[in-house]
Design an enzyme around this catalytic site. Structure first.
Site, PDB file in Angstrom:
ATOM      1  N   HIS A 169      37.525  34.296 113.493  1.00 56.43           N
ATOM      2  CA  HIS A 169      37.477  35.046 112.231  1.00 56.43           C
ATOM      3  C   HIS A 169      38.700  35.931 112.050  1.00 56.43           C
ATOM      4  CE1 HIS A 169      33.229  34.167 111.032  1.00 56.43           C
ATOM      5  NE2 HIS A 169      33.195  33.796 112.301  1.00 56.43           N
ATOM      6  N   ASP A 213      44.770  41.054 108.479  1.00 56.40           N
ATOM      7  CA  ASP A 213      43.353  40.722 108.357  1.00 56.40           C
ATOM      8  C   ASP A 213      43.198  39.212 108.425  1.00 56.40           C
ATOM      9  OD1 ASP A 213      40.668  41.290 107.987  1.00 56.40           O
ATOM     10  OD2 ASP A 213      41.014  42.559 106.238  1.00 56.40           O
TER      11      ASP A 213
HETATM   12  P1  ADQ Z   1      35.636  42.268 108.931  1.00 56.84           P
HETATM   13  O1  ADQ Z   1      36.820  42.834 109.626  1.00 56.84           O
HETATM   14  O2  ADQ Z   1      34.388  43.022 109.109  1.00 56.84           O
HETATM   15  O3  ADQ Z   1      35.380  40.740 109.297  1.00 56.84           O
HETATM   16  P2  ADQ Z   1      35.789  41.712 105.957  1.00 56.84           P
HETATM   17  O4  ADQ Z   1      36.170  40.309 105.738  1.00 56.84           O
HETATM   18  O5  ADQ Z   1      36.437  42.651 105.023  1.00 56.84           O
HETATM   19  O6  ADQ Z   1      36.113  42.277 107.388  1.00 56.84           O
HETATM   20  O7  ADQ Z   1      34.237  41.805 105.770  1.00 56.84           O
HETATM   21  C1  ADQ Z   1      33.583  43.016 105.749  1.00 56.84           C
HETATM   22  C2  ADQ Z   1      32.193  42.841 105.186  1.00 56.84           C
HETATM   23  O8  ADQ Z   1      31.492  44.060 105.402  1.00 56.84           O
HETATM   24  C3  ADQ Z   1      32.199  42.564 103.704  1.00 56.84           C
HETATM   25  O9  ADQ Z   1      31.194  41.635 103.405  1.00 56.84           O
HETATM   26  C4  ADQ Z   1      31.865  43.931 103.088  1.00 56.84           C
HETATM   27  O10 ADQ Z   1      31.145  43.883 101.885  1.00 56.84           O
HETATM   28  C5  ADQ Z   1      31.027  44.570 104.172  1.00 56.84           C
HETATM   29  N1  ADQ Z   1      31.202  46.027 104.144  1.00 56.84           N
HETATM   30  C6  ADQ Z   1      32.343  46.701 104.301  1.00 56.84           C
HETATM   31  N2  ADQ Z   1      32.121  48.028 104.156  1.00 56.84           N
HETATM   32  C7  ADQ Z   1      30.813  48.167 103.910  1.00 56.84           C
HETATM   33  C8  ADQ Z   1      29.952  49.286 103.669  1.00 56.84           C
HETATM   34  N3  ADQ Z   1      30.395  50.541 103.636  1.00 56.84           N
HETATM   35  N4  ADQ Z   1      28.660  49.048 103.468  1.00 56.84           N
HETATM   36  C9  ADQ Z   1      28.186  47.782 103.477  1.00 56.84           C
HETATM   37  N5  ADQ Z   1      28.939  46.699 103.694  1.00 56.84           N
HETATM   38  C10 ADQ Z   1      30.224  46.889 103.914  1.00 56.84           C
HETATM   39  C11 ADQ Z   1      36.002  39.741 110.105  1.00 56.84           C
HETATM   40  C12 ADQ Z   1      37.524  39.589 109.951  1.00 56.84           C
HETATM   41  C13 ADQ Z   1      37.879  39.346 108.506  1.00 56.84           C
HETATM   42  C14 ADQ Z   1      37.128  38.105 107.997  1.00 56.84           C
HETATM   43  C15 ADQ Z   1      35.645  38.220 108.285  1.00 56.84           C
HETATM   44  C16 ADQ Z   1      34.894  36.931 107.939  1.00 56.84           C
HETATM   45  O11 ADQ Z   1      38.181  40.763 110.430  1.00 56.84           O
HETATM   46  O12 ADQ Z   1      39.269  39.159 108.334  1.00 56.84           O
HETATM   47  O13 ADQ Z   1      37.311  37.988 106.601  1.00 56.84           O
HETATM   48  O14 ADQ Z   1      35.422  38.490 109.661  1.00 56.84           O
HETATM   49  O15 ADQ Z   1      35.438  35.810 108.562  1.00 56.84           O
END
Ligand code: ADQ
Length: 519
Positions: free
Chosen positions: A155, A363
């Site tokens: 990921h 990211d």
């Molecule tokens: P993450 O680093 O966690 O994931 P991201 O892809 O931005 O990053 O996903 C975060 C998720 O958490 C989103 O669905 C978002 O809505 C949710 N989220 C963030 N802040 C929140 C809050 N305050 N309350 C509730 N929900 C919240 C890792 C990798 C990424 C990759 C994903 C998926 O680091 O690059 O996109 O996996 O493969």
């Protein structure tokens, strides 16, 4: 349809609304096919002797989970996973911390996972392992005689080879990854970095654009960009409760323009740089004062790791400074919310915000960018400002793509979004929504599983020349980590060439004669 076995660090709780979109999608896939989800249950017990395997069935899905011991949590999860692999994979060598104990713990936890998982597997199961916490699981399963198709999806980014070698145990990890049949990446840049390492440092050879041959292994390395469940965001963003929240966001006397950022409080997400860019916007375009607000939602994460505590302090200080410098009785420029928010609320906030500011320094993909697009009103959408260092930027080219390190550039992009004509916003958004739909969570999962379920690479189907005398299906035998780690540590600073695996591949690259690539 073959049974699906998902292995991930955390197992989603079907009853927990905080589970992310991808987890929900995986769970749907498991329910449809029937399957098993294996991993950590999120609990920490005092000692190894208290670790037990729990099994729970919910319809067609079996959840098999284990706790970590305190030592595993500290040395494996916070240590090797999040203080070594995470920073290196995000190009932050300066923050990486390596200790032999943490690597041993990583090896130990992966071995324990494989020991508990192997007896649960049926010969026909498709096994799908997720993320950097679990790289050696397949090698450990192979060592226990498991011959199923096993896939791995990363990921997070895969760093260029000369960064990967900063992990003292990189040789061991890269040999372990060869035990998978399919390795999936978020972007073509990540896939290229991975294949470069295999070819330049391990004597591998690309047989097609995504099949790499190393030693006795043929590994499919492909790109499967992660996506979101678009329809569920549309539904959440348009329900009556969402409308109420949006009206609240724009109640009389409040600023016209809301800029939203939603990220775990992680140093890779570029939050201090984002706050500085917002300050620059107010300096360069003072007409925005009292008209624009930055709402940053950043729930805590991995707070026991020092780098995470540091970023929290930095962000609190910066938001205080900006609010002190520009704020007034009737206007708070930065609203910083340090907690988890229900997904329905997030959807409403996305829809009520005229700019989605997604500026990570690095990211894997960034699902927030896609969620923001999915939640917009197609007749009056907001503008996505997106870092060029998010995996999502490889596809979402109609966003305003920025360099997150350049505060002026990000400020200009915000100003451009503020003054963008409605027609241009609609046009950009329509193109972005089509891309987000084309690569949604369902397609991501189906694409990966199709590759995993495909027949293994066949030399005769791909090449007219006779195959060299190797047994591609011979179980891969991991080198005992106890001996691999010291050799890895010793080679760490000797550059890429010296990182070649100690066991020479059974065919030399020159012996492979390429004809037409596989159809
Ligand atoms: P993450 O680093 O966690 O994931 P991201 O892809 O931005 O990053 O996903 C975060 C998720 O958490 C989103 O669905 C978002 O809505 C949710 N989220 C963030 N802040 C929140 C809050 N305050 N309350 C509730 N929900 C919240 C890792 C990798 C990424 C990759 C994903 C998926 O680091 O690059 O996109 O996996 O493969």
């Amino acid at each position: 349809m073959k049974r699906l076995v998902v292995v991930s660090n955390r197992v989603a709780d079907p009853g927990c609304p905080a589970s992310g979109g991808l987890a929900v999608c995986i769970l749907d896939g498991l329910k449809e096919r029937g399957g098993l989800w294996f991993g950590w249950n999120g609990e920490v017990v005092a000692s190894e002797s208290e670790i037990g395997v729990s099994c729970r069935r919910d319809g067609q899905v079996t959840f098999v989970t284990m706790p970590f011991s305190e030592q595993d949590y500290k040395e494996h999860y916070l240590g090797f996973c999040n203080a070594a692999l995470w920073p290196v994979h995000h190009y932050r060598l300066d923050l990486a911390r390596f200790t032999p104990e943490s690597c041993d713990a990583y090896s130990r936890v992966n071995r324990r996972f494989a020991e508990a998982l192997a007896p649960q597997l049926h010969p026909d199961d498709l096994v799908w392992v997720h993320d950097y916490h679990l790289i050696p699981v397949a090698a450990e399963l192979r060592a226990r005689g498991v011959r199923n198709r096993i896939g791995f999806f990363l990921h997070i980014p895969f760093p260029p080879p000369d960064m990967l070698v900063a992990v003292p145990e990189h040789e061991w990890l890269m040999r372990a990854i060869l035990a998978y049949d399919v390795v999936g990446f978020q972007t073509s840049a990540d896939q290229a970095n991975f294949c470069r390492f295999l070819c330049e440092a391990m004597g591998g050879e690309m047989l097609t654009s995504d099949v790499v041959h190393v030693g006795c292994r043929f590994v499919t390395a492909s790109v499967f960009p992660a996506g979101v469940c678009v329809d569920s965001f549309v539904t959440m963003a348009t329900q009556a409760e969402a409308q109420r929240r949006i009206r609240w966001l724009h109640r009389r006397g409040e600023p016209r323009i809301n800029i939203i950022g939603v990220d775990r409080l992680d140093y890779t997400k570029g939050l201090p740089d984002r706050f500085r860019s917002f300050r620059r916007l107010l300096e360069l375009h003072p007409e925005n004062c009292k008209a624009v607000t930055l709402m940053q939602i950043a729930p805590p994460t991995r707070e026991e790791v020092k780098a995470y505590a540091d970023i929290r302090h930095e962000l609190e200080a910066l938001s205080g400074e900006i609010n002190g410098q520009f704020g007034d009785f009737d206007w708070t420029p930065v609203r910083y919310v340090h907690r988890n928010v229900p997904r329905e609320t997030l959807a409403a906030l996305y829809r009520g915000s005229q700019i989605g500011l997604v500026t990570p320094l690095r990211d894997g993909m960034n699902l927030v960018a896609k969620e923001y697009i999915a939640a917009q009103d197609e007749t009056d959408p907001g503008v996505l400002v997106l870092s060029r260092f998010a995996g999502a930027a490889e596809d979402l080219e109609e966003a305003l793509i920025v360099n997150p390190y350049d505060a002026d550039e990000v400020a200009h992009a915000m100003q451009r979004a503020i003054s963008m004509p409605k027609e241009e916003k609609i046009e950009r958004h329509a193109a972005l929504l089509a891309r987000v739909r084309a690569r949604d969570a369902h397609n991501w999962m189906e694409g990966f599983l199709e590759a995993l379920d495909a027949p293994p690479f066949s030399w005769s189907a791909s090449f007219s020349m006779p195959a060299p005398k190797i047994d591609a299906l011979r179980p891969w035998t991991p080198t005992a980590h106890s001996s691999a780690a010291p050799s890895g540590r010793a080679t760490a600073s000797r550059g890429l060439r010296s990182a070649a695996i100690p066991h020479a591949p059974s065919i030399r690259p020159a012996e492979i004669i390429r004809t037409e690539p596989r159809a």
